[in-house]
Design an enzyme around this catalytic site. Structure first.
Site, PDB file in Angstrom:
ATOM      1  N   HIS A 157       0.829  -1.193   0.000  1.00 25.42           N
ATOM      2  CA  HIS A 157       0.000   0.000   0.000  1.00 25.42           C
ATOM      3  C   HIS A 157       0.870   1.252   0.000  1.00 25.42           C
ATOM      4  O   HIS A 157       2.053   1.216   0.356  1.00 25.42           O
ATOM      5  CB  HIS A 157      -0.918   0.033   1.232  1.00 25.42           C
ATOM      6  N   ASP A 185       0.514   5.176   1.715  1.00 22.38           N
ATOM      7  CA  ASP A 185      -0.209   5.717   2.862  1.00 22.38           C
ATOM      8  C   ASP A 185      -1.263   6.742   2.443  1.00 22.38           C
ATOM      9  O   ASP A 185      -1.028   7.587   1.570  1.00 22.38           O
ATOM     10  CB  ASP A 185       0.762   6.379   3.840  1.00 22.38           C
ATOM     11  N   HIS A 197       4.730   0.185   0.256  1.00 24.27           N
ATOM     12  CA  HIS A 197       5.508  -0.555   1.243  1.00 24.27           C
ATOM     13  C   HIS A 197       4.674  -1.658   1.867  1.00 24.27           C
ATOM     14  O   HIS A 197       3.450  -1.679   1.766  1.00 24.27           O
ATOM     15  CB  HIS A 197       6.098   0.368   2.317  1.00 24.27           C
ATOM     16  N   ARG A 255       5.901   6.662  13.788  1.00 19.46           N
ATOM     17  CA  ARG A 255       5.897   7.197  12.434  1.00 19.46           C
ATOM     18  C   ARG A 255       5.388   8.634  12.442  1.00 19.46           C
ATOM     19  O   ARG A 255       4.422   8.956  13.141  1.00 19.46           O
ATOM     20  CB  ARG A 255       4.993   6.354  11.533  1.00 19.46           C
TER      21      ARG A 255
END
Length: 313
Positions: A139, A141, A289, A304
């Site tokens: 996917h 983000d 990723h 993150r």
């Protein structure tokens, strides 16, 4: 030679009936370009770049990200990000504030109400053990936003004794290697992105429903132009892309399955094995990723910080 294999002189033997692969995505040689045609490679003066893969991924040596990042260093890192798509920094051990400050050099920071956060809404803590996670699928983000993230800075706080790697795929290389007839089919096409398919596997409806008005379905080009390099980049993903506009459901589903497969080719990928304190900085406009969920019953803790992006064109 037996009678069954004899052929007239100069006539090639006939093949038995067989099925030709339907899509042909994994046939033949690859086109592996790390940078656009005409791009000039220049040496880096403020750090050392150690490639991790042929087209994507590099370790950056000689930097302490806890120290101030001046304009010259920021410019060189930005060029490295455009050229390598994901940068790895070993043994940084940043505080949450230092990680956030580093990411902030690339723009406004993004918050995500769909993910659990701590005291700082701009720092998302990802604490995983054996529970299913939404990372272990290819996917990009937040493509369900009108302006998907430019990129993200991820630091591993706690790593399992084995496993827990992350892979990234270069979606410009993925586009380059599509068959010509597929490129023609998706030229100018737009696709719908929606947060619900990606999150409904893990969250109950009562948690997702309140966010539907905040995050309505949006349309993005199936192939976007990267604003920093100009490269055509495949911009659909299995978590959030639901259909291609103007296509029948059957044709849209078939074509999306084909496009989703492009991230799976190893030649377009890099794989990173984490140590506690390592940092990765990736370009969400150019990559997808996949966080490998193979470490149960051990724990994997990451933080993150995402950087707000622009509207894909």
């Amino acid at each position: 030679m037996t009678a069954a294999t004899e052929t007239p002189t100069g006539t090639p033997p006939a093949l038995r009936d067989h099925r030709v692969p339907a899509d042909g995505l994994y046939e033949g040689p690859r086109t592996l370009r790390r940078v656009p045609e005409g791009w000039t490679d220049r040496p880096y003066e403020l750090f050392t770049v150690v490639p991790s893969g042929r087209v994507i991924g590099a370790e950056i040596h000689g930097l302490d990200l806890s120290r101030p990042v001046g304009p010259a260093l920021c410019a060189e890192l930005d060029r490295a990000l455009l050229e390598w798509k994901v940068l790895f920094f070993r043994d940084q051990h940043l505080t949450s504030r230092q990680q956030r400050d580093f990411a902030g050099h690339w723009g406004e920071l993004e918050t995500n109400p769909l993910l659990a956060t701590g005291d700082d809404p701009e720092v998302v803590r990802l604490d995983r053990t054996a529970v299913p996670t939404f990372e272990n699928v290819w996917h990009a983000d937040v493509t369900f936003r009108e302006r998907p993230a430019l990129g993200a800075v991820l630091q591993l706080r706690e790593v399992p004794p084995v496993g827990g790697d992350t892979l990234w795929a270069d979606m410009a290389a993925a586009y380059d290697n599509l068959p010509p007839e597929v490129k023609e089919r998706i030229e100018g096409a737009r696709a719908v992105h929606d947060f619900i398919p990606g999150f409904s596997r893990f969250y109950p409806a009562d948690r997702l429903a309140p966010h539907q008005e905040e995050f309505p379905p949006v349309e993005h080009p199936v192939v976007r132009r990267h604003p920093g390099t100009g490269r055509r980049t495949l911009f659909v993903n299995a978590s959030f892309t639901t259909r291609i506009v103007g296509f029948s459901r059957e044709e849209s589903d078939r074509l999306l399955r084909l496009l989703f497969q492009q991230a799976h080719a190893p030649e377009f990928q890099v794989r990173f094995s984490w140590r506690a304190g390592d940092v990765a900085f990736w370009d969400n406009r150019a990559t997808q990723h996949y966080a490998v969920n193979d470490y149960a019953p051990h724990r994997r803790v990451a933080e993150r910080v995402a950087i707000a992006g622009d509207r894909p064109y």
